[in-house]
Design a protein around this motif. Structure first.
Motif, PDB file in Angstrom:
ATOM      1  N   THR A  79      -4.194   7.140 -63.664  1.00 43.54           N
ATOM      2  CA  THR A  79      -4.698   6.334 -64.764  1.00 43.54           C
ATOM      3  C   THR A  79      -4.593   4.858 -64.402  1.00 43.54           C
ATOM      4  OG1 THR A  79      -2.559   6.066 -65.842  1.00 43.54           O
ATOM      5  CG2 THR A  79      -3.809   8.052 -66.382  1.00 43.54           C
ATOM      6  N   ARG A  80      -5.083   4.033 -65.296  1.00 43.45           N
ATOM      7  CA  ARG A  80      -5.013   2.585 -65.094  1.00 43.45           C
ATOM      8  C   ARG A  80      -3.567   2.103 -64.995  1.00 43.45           C
ATOM      9  NH1 ARG A  80      -4.656  -1.397 -68.801  1.00 43.45           N
ATOM     10  NH2 ARG A  80      -4.969   0.116 -70.481  1.00 43.45           N
ATOM     11  N   LEU A  81      -2.659   2.809 -65.649  1.00 43.14           N
ATOM     12  CA  LEU A  81      -1.247   2.415 -65.621  1.00 43.14           C
ATOM     13  C   LEU A  81      -0.508   3.021 -64.427  1.00 43.14           C
ATOM     14  CD1 LEU A  81      -0.372   2.685 -69.422  1.00 43.14           C
ATOM     15  CD2 LEU A  81      -1.018   0.658 -68.103  1.00 43.14           C
ATOM     16  N   GLY A  82      -1.211   3.761 -63.594  1.00 42.24           N
ATOM     17  CA  GLY A  82      -0.572   4.321 -62.409  1.00 42.24           C
ATOM     18  C   GLY A  82       0.037   5.691 -62.601  1.00 42.24           C
ATOM     19  N   THR A  83      -0.234   6.313 -63.724  1.00 42.54           N
ATOM     20  CA  THR A  83       0.297   7.653 -63.996  1.00 42.54           C
ATOM     21  C   THR A  83      -0.555   8.705 -63.303  1.00 42.54           C
ATOM     22  OG1 THR A  83       1.060   6.908 -66.167  1.00 42.54           O
ATOM     23  CG2 THR A  83       0.924   9.284 -65.796  1.00 42.54           C
ATOM     24  N   ASP A  84       0.112   9.648 -62.623  1.00 39.01           N
ATOM     25  CA  ASP A  84      -0.633  10.728 -61.981  1.00 39.01           C
ATOM     26  C   ASP A  84      -1.242  11.653 -63.037  1.00 39.01           C
ATOM     27  OD1 ASP A  84       1.594  11.199 -59.138  1.00 39.01           O
ATOM     28  OD2 ASP A  84      -0.172   9.930 -59.408  1.00 39.01           O
ATOM     29  N   LEU A  85      -2.432  12.156 -62.730  1.00 40.90           N
ATOM     30  CA  LEU A  85      -3.134  13.057 -63.623  1.00 40.90           C
ATOM     31  C   LEU A  85      -3.281  14.429 -62.987  1.00 40.90           C
ATOM     32  CD1 LEU A  85      -6.012  10.710 -64.849  1.00 40.90           C
ATOM     33  CD2 LEU A  85      -4.204  11.672 -66.284  1.00 40.90           C
ATOM     34  N   GLY A  86      -3.098  15.459 -63.777  1.00 37.76           N
ATOM     35  CA  GLY A  86      -3.354  16.816 -63.330  1.00 37.76           C
ATOM     36  C   GLY A  86      -2.350  17.325 -62.312  1.00 37.76           C
ATOM     37  N   SER A  87      -2.577  18.552 -61.881  1.00 33.62           N
ATOM     38  CA  SER A  87      -1.746  19.196 -60.880  1.00 33.62           C
ATOM     39  C   SER A  87      -2.478  19.211 -59.545  1.00 33.62           C
ATOM     40  CB  SER A  87      -1.433  20.629 -61.299  1.00 33.62           C
ATOM     41  OG  SER A  87      -0.768  20.659 -62.555  1.00 33.62           O
ATOM     42  N   TRP A  88      -1.731  19.446 -58.497  1.00 30.38           N
ATOM     43  CA  TRP A  88      -2.353  19.526 -57.171  1.00 30.38           C
ATOM     44  C   TRP A  88      -3.314  20.716 -57.118  1.00 30.38           C
ATOM     45  CZ3 TRP A  88      -1.799  15.501 -54.110  1.00 30.38           C
ATOM     46  CH2 TRP A  88      -0.680  14.688 -54.234  1.00 30.38           C
ATOM     47  N   GLY A  89      -4.468  20.489 -56.471  1.00 31.80           N
ATOM     48  CA  GLY A  89      -5.401  21.582 -56.246  1.00 31.80           C
ATOM     49  C   GLY A  89      -4.962  22.419 -55.062  1.00 31.80           C
ATOM     50  N   GLN A  90      -5.877  23.284 -54.619  1.00 32.79           N
ATOM     51  CA  GLN A  90      -5.525  24.158 -53.490  1.00 32.79           C
ATOM     52  C   GLN A  90      -5.645  23.449 -52.146  1.00 32.79           C
ATOM     53  OE1 GLN A  90      -8.487  24.081 -54.824  1.00 32.79           O
ATOM     54  NE2 GLN A  90      -9.930  24.144 -53.114  1.00 32.79           N
ATOM     55  N   GLY A  91      -6.298  22.312 -52.145  1.00 35.08           N
ATOM     56  CA  GLY A  91      -6.475  21.560 -50.907  1.00 35.08           C
ATOM     57  C   GLY A  91      -7.531  22.183 -50.010  1.00 35.08           C
ATOM     58  N   THR A  92      -7.835  21.490 -48.938  1.00 36.08           N
ATOM     59  CA  THR A  92      -8.780  22.003 -47.944  1.00 36.08           C
ATOM     60  C   THR A  92      -8.192  21.756 -46.557  1.00 36.08           C
ATOM     61  OG1 THR A  92     -11.094  21.982 -47.217  1.00 36.08           O
ATOM     62  CG2 THR A  92     -10.162  19.862 -47.902  1.00 36.08           C
ATOM     63  N   GLN A  93      -8.203  22.791 -45.736  1.00 40.33           N
ATOM     64  CA  GLN A  93      -7.561  22.729 -44.424  1.00 40.33           C
ATOM     65  C   GLN A  93      -8.473  22.048 -43.410  1.00 40.33           C
ATOM     66  OE1 GLN A  93      -4.384  24.004 -43.191  1.00 40.33           O
ATOM     67  NE2 GLN A  93      -5.034  22.757 -41.432  1.00 40.33           N
ATOM     68  N   VAL A  94      -7.934  21.065 -42.721  1.00 38.63           N
ATOM     69  CA  VAL A  94      -8.620  20.407 -41.609  1.00 38.63           C
ATOM     70  C   VAL A  94      -7.818  20.680 -40.350  1.00 38.63           C
ATOM     71  CG1 VAL A  94      -9.280  18.198 -40.591  1.00 38.63           C
ATOM     72  CG2 VAL A  94      -9.654  18.613 -43.034  1.00 38.63           C
ATOM     73  N   THR A  95      -8.476  21.249 -39.357  1.00 33.49           N
ATOM     74  CA  THR A  95      -7.832  21.536 -38.078  1.00 33.49           C
ATOM     75  C   THR A  95      -8.636  20.886 -36.966  1.00 33.49           C
ATOM     76  OG1 THR A  95      -7.013  23.653 -38.918  1.00 33.49           O
ATOM     77  CG2 THR A  95      -6.972  23.318 -36.534  1.00 33.49           C
ATOM     78  N   VAL A  96      -7.977  20.031 -36.202  1.00 29.04           N
ATOM     79  CA  VAL A  96      -8.633  19.328 -35.116  1.00 29.04           C
ATOM     80  C   VAL A  96      -8.047  19.819 -33.793  1.00 29.04           C
ATOM     81  CG1 VAL A  96      -9.232  17.084 -34.144  1.00 29.04           C
ATOM     82  CG2 VAL A  96      -8.891  17.323 -36.613  1.00 29.04           C
ATOM     83  N   SER A  97      -8.895  20.392 -32.968  1.00 28.11           N
ATOM     84  CA  SER A  97      -8.438  20.918 -31.690  1.00 28.11           C
ATOM     85  C   SER A  97      -8.596  19.868 -30.599  1.00 28.11           C
ATOM     86  CB  SER A  97      -9.225  22.171 -31.318  1.00 28.11           C
ATOM     87  OG  SER A  97     -10.594  21.859 -31.163  1.00 28.11           O
ATOM     88  N   SER A  98      -7.701  19.925 -29.627  1.00 28.38           N
ATOM     89  CA  SER A  98      -7.736  18.930 -28.542  1.00 28.38           C
ATOM     90  C   SER A  98      -8.617  19.395 -27.402  1.00 28.38           C
ATOM     91  CB  SER A  98      -6.317  18.666 -28.041  1.00 28.38           C
ATOM     92  OG  SER A  98      -5.716  19.866 -27.626  1.00 28.38           O
TER      93      SER A  98
END
Length: 118
Positions: free
Chosen positions: A99-118
């Motif tokens: 929010t404008r006051l810096g309060t976190d909103l909601g819960s964490w989602g499931q995320g998305t996996q990023v894998t970078v191979s060398s």
């Protein structure tokens, strides 16, 4: 409440690019800023990029010049364009709102996996 659905991750070779998307829903009118975080195995979650409702952006030093955060308010979507990817960028990426006051909103989602191979 605000909900987040992240997508766009995958497996890419070093030097490649990915674009992540985060669709928000719920009480989106409360959102003043959007953030992308990432968490690598065995490490703490870290802030990667942020964008305010006015369009100001900030980046972690480790991704400056390579990642770009943007948003499409009409679609309630925030993006993370990732270029010149490195193996150390491998992590699960999450988005979050404040929010404008810096309060976190909601819960964490499931995320998305990023894998970078060398």
């Amino acid at each position: 409440q605000v909900q987040f659905v992240e997508s766009g991750g995958g497996l890419v070779q070093a030097g490649g690019s990915l674009r992540l998307s985060c669709v928000t829903s719920g009480n989106t009118f409360r959102i003043s800023a959007m953030h992308w975080y990432r968490q690598a195995p065995g490490k703490q979650r870290e802030l990667v990029a942020a964008i305010s409702s006015g369009g100001s952006t900030n980046y972690a030093d480790s991704v400056k010049g390579r990642f770009t955060i943007s948003n499409d308010n009409a679609k309630n979507t925030v993006y993370l364009q990732m270029n010149s990817l490195k193996p150390e960028d491998t992590a699960v990426y999450y988005c979050k709102a404040r929010t404008r006051l810096g309060t976190d909103l909601g819960s964490w989602g499931q995320g998305t996996q990023v894998t970078v191979s060398s």
